[in-house]
Scaffold this active site. Sequence first.
Site, PDB file in Angstrom:
ATOM      1  N   ASP A 723      42.956  38.033  48.099  1.00  0.00           N
ATOM      2  CA  ASP A 723      42.795  36.634  48.514  1.00  0.00           C
ATOM      3  C   ASP A 723      41.360  36.429  48.995  1.00  0.00           C
ATOM      4  O   ASP A 723      40.855  37.190  49.837  1.00  0.00           O
ATOM      5  CB  ASP A 723      43.767  36.293  49.643  1.00  0.00           C
ATOM      6  CG  ASP A 723      43.684  34.835  50.049  1.00  0.00           C
ATOM      7  OD1 ASP A 723      44.359  34.019  49.403  1.00  0.00           O
ATOM      8  OD2 ASP A 723      42.946  34.520  50.998  1.00  0.00           O
ATOM      9  N   GLU A 766      43.182  30.779  45.123  1.00  0.00           N
ATOM     10  CA  GLU A 766      42.121  31.786  45.248  1.00  0.00           C
ATOM     11  C   GLU A 766      42.700  33.202  45.315  1.00  0.00           C
ATOM     12  O   GLU A 766      42.014  34.127  45.750  1.00  0.00           O
ATOM     13  CB  GLU A 766      41.277  31.505  46.500  1.00  0.00           C
ATOM     14  CG  GLU A 766      42.019  31.582  47.826  1.00  0.00           C
ATOM     15  CD  GLU A 766      42.676  30.275  48.236  1.00  0.00           C
ATOM     16  OE1 GLU A 766      42.989  30.119  49.422  1.00  0.00           O
ATOM     17  OE2 GLU A 766      42.876  29.395  47.367  1.00  0.00           O
TER      18      GLU A 766
END
Length: 844
Positions: A723, A766
């Site tokens: 992440d 993301e």
Amino acid sequence: MTLQLSWFNQFQFAGYHMAKEKGFYKDAGLDVEIVPFVFGLDIPSSVEQGLVDFAVGRESLIIERARDRKIVALYALFQVSPFVFLTTEASGIRSVEDFKHKRIMATKDDTEEASLQALFHSHHISTTDYTSLAHTHDILSLVEGHTDVISAYLSKTPFELERMGISYRVFYPKDYGFDMYSDFLYTSEALIERDIVTVNAFKDASLKGWEYTYANIEEAAKYIFDHDNTQNLSLDALLYEGKVLKELSYYQNKTLGHIDKNKLQRMYDLYNVMGRIPNQVAISDFVLHHFGLLTPEEKSYLKEKGHITVCADPAWIPYERIQEGELIGVSAQYLDLIESLIGTSFKLLPTHSWEMSLAYAKNRHCDILTLAAHTPERTAYLDFTSPYFTTPFVITTANSTPFVTDFADVAQNPIGVVADYAVGDILKAKYPEVNLIKVESIAEGLKLVAKGELFGFVDSLVTVNYVLQQEYMGMLKIAGKVDGQYALGFGTRNDEPLLHAILEKALHTIDNKTKQSISAQWSNIEYKKGFDYRLFWKIFLAFGFVFALVVIRYRIVHSYNTEITKNLNIIDKYVIFYRINTRGIITHVSSALCEMCGYTKAELLGKPQEFFHHPDMDLENFKTAWHHLLDGKSWQGEFHNRHKDGSDYWVDAHISPIFDKYGTIDGYNVFQYNITDKKHIETLSNTDALTQIPNRLYLDTCYNEKLKRARRYKEIFSIIMIDVDYFKAVNDTFGHSAGDQVLIEVANFLHASVRESDILGRWGGEEFVIICPNTNKHEAAILAEKIRKTVQISPFKKGTIRLTCSIGVSDFEPNDNAIDTLDRADKALYQAKNDGRNQVVISA
């Protein structure tokens, strides 16, 4: 029960009317009302809400499922959609490209059909390239020039144009590679959950109605003409429609109503690529039996059970036999396929006879019987799956005995059957006066016929013929067909109903092409030897058959050989097929294969199988295939091949060993299906539009594949979940365009960092995921730490943005269910973020 039609009455719905008229619904305990079509209905909604129980739907029905309509398809009647575009020859339209700047008349429902949409998209025609007209449902609109192109049913409109003497041109999506299902019979999830027995009964009775209809087209057409002819169609028009629809219903398939998972997925993918799928759904949820998808309860049952104990017939050659403690034959191949589907092994419990196997099943020593026929007596301790193998009964007699045209004429003679074989029960039910003599085995039965102690012996065609060729050539013959057949499935212990449900689902996932391949492999005995001309004339000379019998026999053989030649020509033209010897050298190819790959037969014969392969083909996949084949097992998978002109293409290949009469592998049959379009669609649907790396859909597929291999082969794999820290701040500070550019650069960086065997994809937003094969979590953590450090020191967007990332790592554990490995990686990532970000956490 109510059935809602999707259009006004015509032959398209004759099967349902005949199921009612002939009492098939009544025999199943169903009182069925067929509800006529009217404009303005939202039929999927009516089914979902329970206002009607069943309905007929078009190929666009899958969009309704994606709109969260809780509807489920029971079967697809038309294996290819009858929807086409028609133009007159006078219009000058010669190609799909000519549709541009023309007037096209189609309904809203027509334009939602995947096949018609795909035809337009593949020729780069958008809605702005033509003038759309509302459909008048009157062919004169085309004939009189009010439109240039019209959407129509192949089974109806061409007949009207031919009757009017109008020359026309058909643009059929099937001819462009878009052969979609149509006329689904469907119901609601609620009805399935509430009364699956009724749903199955309605499905089976409806299919029986269609089988009767297609076998009696004139009778069915006359019924519609006399009783339900709301469109005032002529009898000739109905007959024409019936013949066309029969061809569409059996197109490339002998099983009425079949739904193939890959084909349905291709329909879904087409809609998805064209932006017509509002919510992502699993196609397994759209089909009854879910293509074998198991419930949590069923998975728990298999996990607790550990393995499934199997009993079989130890000497039913060539269908199955126990050899050196191993089961071989038809049932063994099905068990291999099902084992890979359910992830649970089968363990053979050897027996000395079929009688012993039945006793073991009755006493619960084994969980299933292979190739078991349903009989009333066996239902006391067994449930039976749908048949996966059928074979007709024949009677064998002495060579001097006349041919048997009607078994009832000879039933009073002593007829041998194997004790405890279902054939005895079936014959007794059909011919109550039959004089049955039970014997221990097929070999004993034929021996008694040869000695004159039995008039005849009845069993399966191929089994009997196999023994005849080994021992009784010139002494015994197959004298005729007996009304009846073995319809063989798995017999499962009825005190564990979940086992029956699991095997039923698994059987529904095996496509007809695979079933036919298995059947052909074990039925491919030289049956024609029983009708060999030279042998025939020897017998004639020896015994002096009367001339009339010679003529009758000749005509039978001639008709069989004509039919065989015709079928072989059809197979050569349409079936993509080749044969290799045990060294992998090509020994036979079909014309259809040559058309696909661009080479002539002369160029292919004598070449190694690898001659087809593209340089980028997965060699491990090829090696796996050969491991299976050398063990005498079939293999199915995808090959990446190269055309003669240098272009690439993909095939779905099914390879089966060819056994000689001694059970030795003599070569391999390779059946292929061109899936190039499917692979191109997969590339589009599996690729993240922004970063151009695999998306979550592709990652899910790969993850499930790794799970299967890990469970079956005791392999290991790891998950790295990444992440990008504080990415919202990047978007807020620099804008979304800059954020998108950063994600692209991160994806490129990760792609350059992973190993060739690793699978990288964008999980969403993301987040990125890496699947690491043959790697434990501690080894994967080394790669993860390397990625974390490099991201921290790397400039992004030309040095204007600096990033860090948090990473969670886990690996597969033997008792993991479908989501455990991912779930541990996700929790490790959450901990990394909670503990301050910019770190790697390994799951506990």
